[in-house]
Write a protein that holds these residues in place. Sequence first.
Motif, short mmCIF file in Angstrom:
data_model
loop_
_atom_site.label_atom_id
_atom_site.label_comp_id
_atom_site.label_asym_id
_atom_site.label_seq_id
_atom_site.Cartn_x
_atom_site.Cartn_y
_atom_site.Cartn_z
N VAL A 104 34.40 43.23 39.97
CA VAL A 104 33.85 43.29 41.32
C VAL A 104 34.58 44.37 42.12
O VAL A 104 33.95 45.18 42.81
CB VAL A 104 33.96 41.91 42.03
N ILE A 105 35.89 44.41 41.99
CA ILE A 105 36.69 45.43 42.68
C ILE A 105 36.28 46.82 42.21
O ILE A 105 36.06 47.72 43.02
CB ILE A 105 38.20 45.20 42.46
N ARG A 106 36.17 47.00 40.90
CA ARG A 106 35.81 48.32 40.36
C ARG A 106 34.43 48.77 40.84
O ARG A 106 34.23 49.94 41.17
CB ARG A 106 35.89 48.32 38.84
N ARG A 107 33.49 47.85 40.92
CA ARG A 107 32.14 48.18 41.36
C ARG A 107 32.16 48.64 42.83
O ARG A 107 31.56 49.66 43.18
CB ARG A 107 31.22 46.98 41.18
N ILE A 108 32.84 47.89 43.66
CA ILE A 108 32.91 48.25 45.08
C ILE A 108 33.68 49.55 45.27
O ILE A 108 33.27 50.43 46.03
CB ILE A 108 33.56 47.10 45.89
N SER A 151 42.96 47.55 39.66
CA SER A 151 41.87 46.64 40.02
C SER A 151 42.31 45.19 39.83
O SER A 151 41.89 44.31 40.59
CB SER A 151 40.64 46.92 39.15
N GLU A 152 43.14 44.94 38.84
CA GLU A 152 43.61 43.59 38.57
C GLU A 152 44.46 43.06 39.74
O GLU A 152 44.29 41.92 40.17
CB GLU A 152 44.41 43.54 37.26
N VAL A 153 45.36 43.89 40.26
CA VAL A 153 46.20 43.48 41.38
C VAL A 153 45.35 43.25 42.63
O VAL A 153 45.51 42.26 43.34
CB VAL A 153 47.31 44.52 41.65
N ASN A 160 37.10 38.92 40.68
CA ASN A 160 37.19 39.52 39.35
C ASN A 160 37.44 41.03 39.48
O ASN A 160 36.85 41.67 40.35
CB ASN A 160 35.87 39.25 38.62
N PRO A 161 38.28 41.61 38.62
CA PRO A 161 38.51 43.06 38.67
C PRO A 161 37.23 43.89 38.56
O PRO A 161 37.15 44.98 39.12
CB PRO A 161 39.43 43.31 37.47
#
Length: 154
Positions: free
Chosen positions: A39-43, A26-28, A36-37
Amino acid sequence: MKRDSRLSGVLHVLLHMAEHDAPVTSEVLAKAMATNPVVIRRIMAGLRDHGYVHSERGHGGGWTLACELSDVTLRDIYTALGNPSLLAIGNRTEAPGCLVEQAVNAALNQAFQDAEALLVSRLGDVTLAMLSADFHDRLVARGGSHDLATVHGS
């Protein structure tokens, strides 16, 4: 009015992921999307619930595709995102007392519905594989290579 760019962003992330044989954290992905990671994790969690991605925890973990690019359309991803609003325009008032505004709303509502139906239909005509092929054509034309760690200046 701010535009909802989640569909564009998720498609961007999925195509980057398609270029990797290993999980992508998620960080990459967040660096690539300048977000923000969390936001990525949520999506991505929503996409996981629909079976489009898979996640692994721990060292060496991250997100991987769990689908064939040719089996997934842009409409599928749009639906997985919860069918976000496609148009940034709307009626001034949703339940007006003015008869003129009621007539305006009726005409606009039909136009909005028709436009959204056409757009959703067109999203169903494009697969992730088609986007990937376009990306590869552009990459070859530029003579470059794909490296997520450097392509976005990470």
